[in-house]
Design a protein around this motif. Structure first.
Motif, mmCIF file in Angstrom:
data_model
loop_
_atom_site.group_PDB
_atom_site.id
_atom_site.type_symbol
_atom_site.label_atom_id
_atom_site.label_comp_id
_atom_site.label_asym_id
_atom_site.label_seq_id
_atom_site.Cartn_x
_atom_site.Cartn_y
_atom_site.Cartn_z
ATOM 1 N N ALA A 1 -20.784 30.793 6.055
ATOM 2 C CA ALA A 1 -19.398 31.254 5.868
ATOM 3 C C ALA A 1 -19.337 32.777 5.931
ATOM 4 C CB ALA A 1 -18.901 30.770 4.510
ATOM 5 N N ILE A 2 -18.208 33.270 6.452
ATOM 6 C CA ILE A 2 -17.990 34.722 6.513
ATOM 7 C C ILE A 2 -16.591 34.999 5.973
ATOM 8 C CG2 ILE A 2 -17.804 36.757 7.998
ATOM 9 C CD1 ILE A 2 -19.446 35.165 10.118
ATOM 10 N N HIS A 3 -16.497 35.935 5.062
ATOM 11 C CA HIS A 3 -15.186 36.379 4.588
ATOM 12 C C HIS A 3 -15.070 37.877 4.812
ATOM 13 C CE1 HIS A 3 -15.101 32.452 2.651
ATOM 14 N NE2 HIS A 3 -13.775 32.588 2.724
ATOM 15 N N ILE A 4 -14.028 38.265 5.544
ATOM 16 C CA ILE A 4 -13.764 39.678 5.827
ATOM 17 C C ILE A 4 -12.457 40.031 5.129
ATOM 18 C CG2 ILE A 4 -13.194 41.360 7.659
ATOM 19 C CD1 ILE A 4 -16.010 40.502 8.135
ATOM 20 N N ALA A 5 -12.532 40.940 4.194
ATOM 21 C CA ALA A 5 -11.350 41.345 3.405
ATOM 22 C C ALA A 5 -10.606 40.113 2.882
ATOM 23 C CB ALA A 5 -10.424 42.232 4.241
ATOM 24 N N GLY A 6 -11.356 39.135 2.458
ATOM 25 C CA GLY A 6 -10.775 37.927 1.876
ATOM 26 C C GLY A 6 -10.344 36.873 2.880
ATOM 27 N N VAL A 7 -10.456 37.190 4.188
ATOM 28 C CA VAL A 7 -10.029 36.223 5.218
ATOM 29 C C VAL A 7 -11.251 35.444 5.709
ATOM 30 C CG1 VAL A 7 -8.972 35.968 7.513
ATOM 31 C CG2 VAL A 7 -8.181 37.775 5.972
ATOM 32 N N GLN B 1 -9.731 39.976 12.406
ATOM 33 C CA GLN B 1 -9.889 41.111 13.328
ATOM 34 C C GLN B 1 -8.886 42.246 13.075
ATOM 35 O OE1 GLN B 1 -9.892 38.951 17.025
ATOM 36 N NE2 GLN B 1 -12.124 38.984 17.201
ATOM 37 N N TYR B 2 -7.804 41.978 12.343
ATOM 38 C CA TYR B 2 -6.867 43.047 11.978
ATOM 39 C C TYR B 2 -7.551 44.086 11.080
ATOM 40 C CZ TYR B 2 -2.392 41.375 13.767
ATOM 41 O OH TYR B 2 -1.351 41.022 14.593
ATOM 42 N N HIS B 3 -8.536 43.631 10.316
ATOM 43 C CA HIS B 3 -9.142 44.515 9.306
ATOM 44 C C HIS B 3 -10.350 45.276 9.822
ATOM 45 C CE1 HIS B 3 -6.537 42.587 6.427
ATOM 46 N NE2 HIS B 3 -6.968 41.409 6.821
ATOM 47 N N HIS C 1 -6.695 51.942 14.739
ATOM 48 C CA HIS C 1 -5.729 51.190 13.920
ATOM 49 C C HIS C 1 -6.030 51.297 12.431
ATOM 50 C CE1 HIS C 1 -9.185 48.702 14.725
ATOM 51 N NE2 HIS C 1 -8.825 47.840 13.817
ATOM 52 N N ARG C 2 -6.827 52.298 12.056
ATOM 53 C CA ARG C 2 -7.207 52.549 10.661
ATOM 54 C C ARG C 2 -7.754 51.282 10.008
ATOM 55 N NH1 ARG C 2 -4.566 57.542 9.663
ATOM 56 N NH2 ARG C 2 -2.703 57.762 10.929
ATOM 57 N N PRO C 3 -8.863 50.750 10.542
ATOM 58 C CA PRO C 3 -9.406 49.513 9.965
ATOM 59 C C PRO C 3 -10.049 49.776 8.599
ATOM 60 C CG PRO C 3 -10.904 50.382 11.611
ATOM 61 C CD PRO C 3 -9.705 51.261 11.635
ATOM 62 N N LEU D 1 -11.920 41.227 20.916
ATOM 63 C CA LEU D 1 -11.999 41.715 19.538
ATOM 64 C C LEU D 1 -10.625 42.045 18.958
ATOM 65 C CD1 LEU D 1 -15.073 44.076 19.844
ATOM 66 C CD2 LEU D 1 -14.930 42.107 18.335
ATOM 67 N N ALA D 2 -9.619 42.048 19.825
ATOM 68 C CA ALA D 2 -8.270 42.391 19.349
ATOM 69 C C ALA D 2 -7.637 41.180 18.665
ATOM 70 C CB ALA D 2 -7.410 42.832 20.531
ATOM 71 N N PRO D 3 -6.801 41.445 17.653
ATOM 72 C CA PRO D 3 -6.175 40.320 16.944
ATOM 73 C C PRO D 3 -5.013 39.724 17.743
ATOM 74 C CG PRO D 3 -5.508 42.395 15.966
ATOM 75 C CD PRO D 3 -6.447 42.743 17.072
#
Lengths: 317, 245
Positions: free
Chosen positions: A60-66, A76-78, A152-154, B88-90
């Protein structure tokens, strides 16, 4: 600090090759984690799984809680990703490349143009902003690729071998930029085979070998076991195996490793005195040309743990 | 809104970076010109023949333009890894691939301008049913583009994309009724004609230009839409399977 990246039991196999074998780790918010390992250790495969470019076979992978496995596009937004090779569009200018990357994250025109100009200034690329990316030098390409990764200031930035192939000044500039980004609060996941780079930049380091994490810790934690050690490099004239053997017998409290034809590395738990070593070598007609004290480093820890010489790791690359 | 921004910028970038390059523009002019001239001379050189050549030349121009561009650009971007940036883009795969294909569809459709302009110069086009001709052009462009996408996903190298494209494209010129009716094709090969989307597109064009369609326009329209959907969905499935390892 809370955990912004959580990887639990990741497994990835390509045909008969086990690229990543059950690895678990976490990265805290605002932290820079170094992922160190030789070529083929599983670093890029791990990054690909964390960024949604590869699907784990298990784990499992969680990125910023997602949940990144179930919903990679939301995760990918984060994140921002800087791959090991600059992958922007050679036919677009620096400014156009940044604006295009910003548009992929849905940034409106005014906002993306302003952000692109801001980053071109930060990265010292204003003069090259209207030149095509294909005509940039390698260092400029790396800088613009990093700028594109943070457009995008990730919250999290993945850097895959950021200084690979750069000259000394280019690499130094880039390290400073990475340190500044980290200082500004960005969480950074850095893979590198330059151990010194990780030691200089990272808060914590994970060593990965053959798809497994063999050690994780902060730099002080990793250095602790060798903190009391003393090291010295001796550059000798006419040095041979027999002389090393004699030294080992005469000074059993020390360890001697021949680094190359003329260089001998000496390690001990107490301070090393050059005089007795010089006299012993003189008996074998070996003269010490240079003696240099060396500070125990993360490289020594890496060699101790993995049995892989850092130089061999770089050469292989 | 954010998906739309990404979509529009991918289309704009592709048009600027690939489709509006001078070699592509000249190719879009020379290729149809050469085809028109070749068939015009071969059929005896009557000006009225242009009207009967127009559907075939139009279809072949779209086919070659749209399939080549998408198969090559996507393979090129995969090769230099800039395609990774898109992955890689959302942005959903559907939006992403629709954006990548939209530019090629437009490019394919614009390839029609050269043969239409030549025909307009040489003969009277007042009888052409443009309300059938234009949708047919866009449907052929869409199926050709999605066919190009299907090939792009299957190959790794630019030269492979060209080779595989030609493997399908050249037989289509003979099997799809572009320059002679399908009835003239040996009966053994005729079933293959009806398996190819260009047959339905070319038939629509024949109907629009000189009323020479053999199938119902509605049937051709539905079949082309079905081909578009199927090729797009199969390509998406392949992308998820092959590119997200």
């Amino acid at each position: 600090m809370d955990e912004i990246i959580v990887a639990d039991g990741l497994v990835k196999q390509f045909d008969a090759v086990m690229a990543v074998a059950d690895i678990s780790f976490c990265v805290r918010r605002g932290e820079m984690l170094g992922f160190l390992g030789p070529n083929g250790a599983g670093k890029t495969t791990t990054i690909n799984m964390l960024t949604g470019l590869a699907r784990p076979d298990a784990g499992a992978i969680h990125i910023a809680g997602v949940d990144c496995v179930a919903n990679p596009k939301a995760a990918q937004y984060h994140i921002g990703v800087v791959p090991d090779e600059s992958n922007l569009y050679p036919e677009l200018t620096g400014f156009e490349n940044l604006c295009f990357c910003a548009a992929l994250y849905g940034m409106p025109k005014q906002v993306r143009q302003q952000r692109a100009r801001e980053l071109l200034t930060t990265f010292g690329l204003v003069k090259a902003s209207d030149r095509k990316f294909g005509g940039y030098s390698k260092g400029m390409k790396r800088k613009l690729t990093i700028a594109a990764g943070i457009i995008h200031r990730p919250k999290i930035l993945f850097l895959d071998e950021p200084t690979m192939g750069l000259d000394v000044s280019g690499a130094r500039q880039l390290r400073q930029l990475i340190a500044d980004l980290h200082g500004a609060g960005t969480t950074i996941f850095l893979t590198t085979h330059y151990i010194e780079e990780a030691e200089r930049l990272c808060d914590r380091v994970a060593f990965i070998v053959s798809g497994r994490i063999v050690k994780t810790g902060s730099i002080p934690e990793l250095l602790a076991p060798i903190q009391g050690k003393h090291g010295m490099l001796l550059v000798c004239d006419g040095h041979d195996t027999e002389a090393t053997q004699t030294l080992a017998e005469a000074f059993p409290e020390m360890t001697f490793t021949r680094q190359d034809k003329d260089t001998l590395r000496v390690e001990a738990d107490s301070p090393i005195l050059v005089g007795p070593l010089a006299r012993s070598l003189e008996a074998h007609h070996v003269e010490i040309l240079e003696a240099r004290r060396v500070r125990p480093s993360l490289e020594d820890v890496f060699v101790d743990i993995t049995g892989i010489e850092a130089k061999a790791m770089s050469d292989k690359r | 809104m954010s998906s739309w921004i990404a979509f529009w910028n991918i289309v704009r970038k592709d048009i600027k970076a690939y489709y509006l390059k001078p070699p592509n523009i000249t190719w879009g002019l020379i290729f149809p010109l050469a085809w028109t001239a070749m068939f015009f001379i071969r059929t005896g050189g009557e000006v009225e023949d242009v009207l009967y050549l127009l559907p075939g030349v139009t279809a072949v121009s779209i086919l070659f333009g749209a399939t080549s561009m998408l198969a090559v650009t996507v393979t090129f971007e995969k090769k230099n890894r800039s395609f990774e940036r898109l992955l890689l883009a959302p942005v959903s795969f559907q939006t992403l691939m629709l954006a990548k294909t939209s530019g090629a569809i437009l490019f394919g459709a614009l390839n029609v301008l050269a043969p239409v302009m030549i025909a307009l110069f040489l003969t009277d086009l007042s009888a052409v049913a443009w309300h059938v001709f234009v949708p047919a052009v866009f449907l052929i462009a869409a199926t050709s583009t999605f066919f190009g996408l299907f090939i792009a996903v299957a190959v790794n190298e630019v030269f492979e994309a060209q080779t595989y494209s030609n493997f399908f494209r050249f037989p289509m010129i003979f099997l799809c009724g572009l320059f002679f009716p399908i009835e003239q094709i040996p009966p053994l090969l005729r079933p293959f004609s009806y398996l190819l989307p260009l047959t339905y597109g070319a038939d629509m064009l024949h109907g629009a230009v000189h009323g020479g369609n053999t199938l119902s326009l509605t049937v051709s329209f539905i079949v082309l839409c079905a081909f578009c959907t199927a090729l797009f969905l199969v390509s998406l499935w392949n992308i998820r399977r092959k590119w997200i390892m």
